[in-house]
Write a protein that holds these residues in place. Structure first.
Motif, short mmCIF file in Angstrom:
data_model
loop_
_atom_site.label_atom_id
_atom_site.label_comp_id
_atom_site.label_asym_id
_atom_site.label_seq_id
_atom_site.Cartn_x
_atom_site.Cartn_y
_atom_site.Cartn_z
N TYR A 53 0.77 -1.24 0.00
CA TYR A 53 0.00 0.00 0.00
C TYR A 53 0.81 1.30 0.00
O TYR A 53 0.23 2.37 0.08
CB TYR A 53 -0.95 -0.02 1.20
CG TYR A 53 -1.80 -1.27 1.22
CD1 TYR A 53 -2.88 -1.42 0.34
CD2 TYR A 53 -1.50 -2.34 2.06
CE1 TYR A 53 -3.64 -2.58 0.32
CE2 TYR A 53 -2.26 -3.51 2.05
CZ TYR A 53 -3.32 -3.62 1.18
OH TYR A 53 -4.07 -4.78 1.15
N SER A 54 2.11 1.21 -0.08
CA SER A 54 2.94 2.41 -0.15
C SER A 54 4.28 2.03 -0.76
O SER A 54 4.58 0.83 -0.91
CB SER A 54 3.16 3.01 1.24
OG SER A 54 3.95 2.14 2.04
N VAL A 55 5.08 3.01 -1.10
CA VAL A 55 6.41 2.71 -1.65
C VAL A 55 7.22 1.87 -0.67
O VAL A 55 7.80 0.84 -1.03
CB VAL A 55 7.16 4.01 -2.00
CG1 VAL A 55 8.62 3.70 -2.35
CG2 VAL A 55 6.49 4.73 -3.17
N ALA A 56 7.22 2.29 0.60
CA ALA A 56 8.00 1.56 1.60
C ALA A 56 7.46 0.15 1.83
O ALA A 56 8.23 -0.82 1.94
CB ALA A 56 8.00 2.34 2.92
N ASP A 57 6.15 0.03 1.88
CA ASP A 57 5.51 -1.28 2.09
C ASP A 57 5.82 -2.23 0.94
O ASP A 57 6.21 -3.39 1.14
CB ASP A 57 3.99 -1.07 2.24
CG ASP A 57 3.25 -2.36 2.60
OD1 ASP A 57 3.86 -3.26 3.21
OD2 ASP A 57 2.05 -2.46 2.28
N CYS A 58 5.66 -1.74 -0.29
CA CYS A 58 5.92 -2.58 -1.46
C CYS A 58 7.41 -2.88 -1.60
O CYS A 58 7.80 -3.99 -1.98
CB CYS A 58 5.40 -1.91 -2.73
SG CYS A 58 3.60 -1.73 -2.77
N ARG A 59 8.24 -1.92 -1.26
CA ARG A 59 9.69 -2.13 -1.31
C ARG A 59 10.10 -3.25 -0.35
O ARG A 59 10.96 -4.07 -0.67
CB ARG A 59 10.39 -0.81 -0.97
CG ARG A 59 11.88 -0.84 -0.68
CD ARG A 59 12.72 -1.44 -1.76
NE ARG A 59 12.56 -0.83 -3.07
CZ ARG A 59 13.07 -1.36 -4.19
NH1 ARG A 59 13.72 -2.51 -4.13
NH2 ARG A 59 12.90 -0.77 -5.35
N SER A 60 9.45 -3.32 0.81
CA SER A 60 9.82 -4.35 1.80
C SER A 60 9.24 -5.71 1.45
O SER A 60 9.85 -6.74 1.73
CB SER A 60 9.35 -3.94 3.20
OG SER A 60 7.92 -3.90 3.26
N ARG A 61 8.07 -5.73 0.78
CA ARG A 61 7.40 -7.00 0.48
C ARG A 61 7.80 -7.59 -0.87
O ARG A 61 7.96 -8.81 -1.00
CB ARG A 61 5.88 -6.80 0.47
CG ARG A 61 5.28 -6.50 1.84
CD ARG A 61 3.82 -6.91 1.82
NE ARG A 61 2.99 -6.04 2.63
CZ ARG A 61 1.69 -6.23 2.80
NH1 ARG A 61 1.09 -7.24 2.20
NH2 ARG A 61 0.98 -5.40 3.55
#
Length: 315
Positions: A173-181
C-alpha cells in the motif's frame, strides 16, 4: 504446435490486419478508456489527508487516475512518437483496465454484492474479481515504482493506497511497504522508468530507444503477472469455466506477446483490443464457434487456448 499457435496469434493481432487509422482518429474520444476525462490527472487531484495523498485503488475512476498521472508525467519521453502522447507505450495498461471495466470483469463475480454493477456501485472494483486483483499488480505497482524512480519529482506528501475489505495481506500500500514485500518487482518497474529518464537527461544527446523501453516495460509487465498469478488462482472459482480458462490463457499468452516487444501505444492497443471478447464468457460458450463473437475473436481465444495447453504439455 505451440509455435504454430503463436504465429496465429501474432498474425491475428498485427495492427496491419486492423483498420488503419490516422492520428486524428486515434485521438477521438472513443479510443480512450471509459470515464478517462473524469479521472484525476495529477497526484494532487487525489484526496490529501493527514499529510498523505490517499488513493482508493478499488474505485475504477481512481485506479484510472493513477494511470492518467503516469501517462501525463511520462509524456515528455514520447514527444517524437506522435502528438498528444499517442506514442506512449504505457497506454496498454489503462486501455486494458478500461476493457476490463466495460466488459464487467471488475465487478463482483460471486454476485454477493452490488460492487461493479450498474444497479449498484458501478465504479466499485471487487477484490473477489480475479481480473481486478491481477490488474492491481499492473496498476499500483507500476505507479509506486514510478514514484520511487522520481517520475513525479519531489512530492510534498507520501502516497498511501486504501486497502480492500478482504485479502489485505495479498497487496501492498505504499512505496516503503511494497519495497519491503516485493523488492524485485519494484525494481523491475523502477528500471523501466529509470531507463526512460536516462535517455532524456541531456536534450543535446537525446537518443531514446523505443525497443529498449519496450524491453524494460514488458519485463516488468511479465514479472507482475508471474507474481500475482499463483496468489489469486483461487479467485478463478468465481468465474465460469470458459472465462477462467480465458483468464489463465491470457496470462500465459502475455509472455509470448511480450517476447515480440509488441508496441502498446494508443492506436496499436486499440486495434488489438477489438480482437478480445467484449463480454465475459459463460458456460455455454464453446470455442471456436461463439456466435456473437467475430471470427477473429474466436480465433484469438482458440489460439491462446492452444498456446497455453502446448506450454503445459511441454513444460
Amino acid at each position: 504446435f505451440g509455435l504454430h499457435a503463436l504465429l496465429m496469434v501474432t498474425i491475428t493481432l498485427s495492427p496491419a490486419t486492423a483498420t488503419a487509422r490516422s492520428e486524428n482518429d486515434a485521438t477521438g474520444e472513443d479510443v480512450y478508456p471509459p470515464l478517462w476525462d473524469l479521472a484525476p490527472e495529477r497526484l494532487m487531484d487525489f484526496l490529501v489527508k493527514d499529510n498523505k495523498i490517499v488513493i482508493n485503488a478499488w474505485n475504477y475512476q481512481e485506479r484510472l487516475g493513477m494511470y492518467k498521472s503516469l501517462l501525463n508525467s511520462s509524456a515528455k519521453y514520447f514527444t517524437t512518437f506522435g502528438s498528444r502522447n499517442v506514442g506512449n507505450i504505457l497506454w496498454g495498461l489503462p486501455l486494458q483496465h478500461g476493457w476490463q471495466f466495460y466488459t464487467g470483469r471488475l465487478a463482483d463475480p460471486s454476485g454477493m454484492t452490488s460492487c461493479g454493477y450498474e444497479d449498484g456501485d458501478l465504479l466499485c472494483i471487487s477484490v473477489k474479481s480475479w481480473w481486478a486483483c491481477m490488474n492491481y499488480y499492473l496498476a499500483v505497482i507500476p505507479f509506486l515504482g514510478a514514484v520511487e524512480a522520481g517520475l513525479f519529482g519531489q512530492l510534498p506528501y507520501e502516497i498511501e493506497i486504501v486497502p480492500p475489505e478482504e485479502r489485505r495481506d495479498d497487496f501492498c500500500y505504499s512505496v516503503a511497504d511494497c519495497r519491503s514485500r516485493i523488492p524485485k518487482l519494484m525494481d523491475e518497474w523502477k528500471a523501466y522508468f529509470k531507463v526512460n529518464e536516462s535517455k532524456t537527461t541531456s536534450p543535446e544527446t537525446f537518443s531514446f530507444n523505443l525497443d529498449d523501453a519496450l524491453h524494460f516495460m514488458w519485463t516488468a509487465h511479465v514479472a507482475s503477472i508471474a507474481h500475482a498469478l499463483p496468489k489469486f488462482r483461487d479467485s478463478l472459482k468465481y468465474l465460469s469455466h470458459p472465462e477462467a480458462n480465458f483468464g489463465e490463457d491470457w496470462a500465459n499468452g502475455v509472455d509470448f506477446i511480450a517476447a515480440t516487444h509488441f508496441c502498446t501505444d494508443l492506436q496499436t492497443t486499440n486495434n488489438f483490443q477489438t480482437f478480445l471478447p467484449q463480454r465475459m464468457l459463460v458456460e455455454s460458450d464453446a470455442l471456436p464457434s461463439i456466435s456473437d463473437f467475430s471470427p477473429q475473436q474466436n480465433r484469438v481465444l482458440l489460439s491462446l487456448r492452444v498456446l497455453h495447453k502446448s506450454n503445459q504439455l511441454t513444460g
